[in-house]
Motif scaffolding. Sequence first.
Motif, PDB file in Angstrom:
ATOM      1  N   PRO A 157      56.752  50.692  34.587  1.00 21.66           N
ATOM      2  CA  PRO A 157      56.187  49.398  34.997  1.00 21.66           C
ATOM      3  C   PRO A 157      56.390  48.298  33.955  1.00 21.66           C
ATOM      4  CG  PRO A 157      54.601  51.190  35.301  1.00 21.66           C
ATOM      5  CD  PRO A 157      55.712  51.720  34.457  1.00 21.66           C
ATOM      6  N   SER A 198      57.683  43.488  40.090  1.00 25.23           N
ATOM      7  CA  SER A 198      56.792  44.645  39.962  1.00 25.23           C
ATOM      8  C   SER A 198      56.905  45.615  41.133  1.00 25.23           C
ATOM      9  CB  SER A 198      55.339  44.174  39.829  1.00 25.23           C
ATOM     10  OG  SER A 198      54.953  43.412  40.960  1.00 25.23           O
ATOM     11  N   ALA A 285      52.899  44.979  32.153  1.00 29.74           N
ATOM     12  CA  ALA A 285      53.685  45.333  33.348  1.00 29.74           C
ATOM     13  C   ALA A 285      54.424  44.103  33.848  1.00 29.74           C
ATOM     14  CB  ALA A 285      52.774  45.877  34.441  1.00 29.74           C
ATOM     15  N   ARG A 286      55.596  44.319  34.410  1.00 33.36           N
ATOM     16  CA  ARG A 286      56.396  43.203  34.894  1.00 33.36           C
ATOM     17  C   ARG A 286      55.757  42.591  36.141  1.00 33.36           C
ATOM     18  NH1 ARG A 286      60.352  47.682  36.075  1.00 33.36           N
ATOM     19  NH2 ARG A 286      60.161  48.167  38.287  1.00 33.36           N
TER      20      ARG A 286
END
Length: 286
Positions: A157, A198, A285-286
């Motif tokens: 993630p 995400s 997290a992206r």
Amino acid sequence: MSFQILTDSTADLPEQWLADNAVQVLGLTVQVDGMHFETVGAERLTSPVLLEKMAAGSQPTTSQINVGQFEEVFRNHAQNGEALLYIAFSSVLSGTYQSAVMARDIVIEEFPEAIIEIVDTLAASAGEGYLVMEAAEVRAAGGSLSEAKARVENLAPRLKTHFLVDDLNHLMRGGRISKASAVIGGVINIKPIISIQSDGSLGTAAKARGKKKAIAEFVRLGLNDLAESTVIVAYADDQEAAKAIKNEILKDPRVKQVLLFPLGPIIAAHVGSGTLALFTIGNKAR
């Protein structure tokens, strides 16, 4: 060796590294000019050959790994009592992951004691490869399959992926951007920086006019949130640009190592010549 590691050819890892680290690879295929090509093995299609065909006007397509291919590999490991960790290409970008899940269910029914773990990386290219390398490192240090899987699931993630695409027509042909965006972008020399979101989908992280400005923004985005000291830069044809980016990134004291990998034929088929990619692990997290 406590368990086997399997990945696919979209991970874009060097063959020598794969051999040295005992990582098995299954290949997606490329269709171009009416012919089917494998992406693993001695007779595989290489990116330089594919990119040359594309420069001449060829429009390749790619195909996922099918259930039968996974079933054969999974069954062989199950018969030999070998635990297996498959680190997979993003389920959002290919049906390969779902093929693997279906194959595992078939083999587990036949061999209930078999250990076949699958991780959907929601990643592509050397980003997926980065996660494979981390799993191999855990195994080399004596870690278990569950520890390697946990490491991959912790990093995935936070894996940041940025693509700087030189020719928008390839993304347009693959349905990633509209025809109008491709035409307008080409006319006014707009270079989009594409990121993996995400949820695994592709999105535009930024746009810049001209490649020089685009590269500067590309590097800035990649280094904006950095947790791991290893960075990977991948390229399609333009190795000199990749080396220049590597040198620029190494000016950041947080970075200890920059690896350069060529983009493999599956990814190159969708992004074309001149594409650059940057893979980092962030804190968030992206």
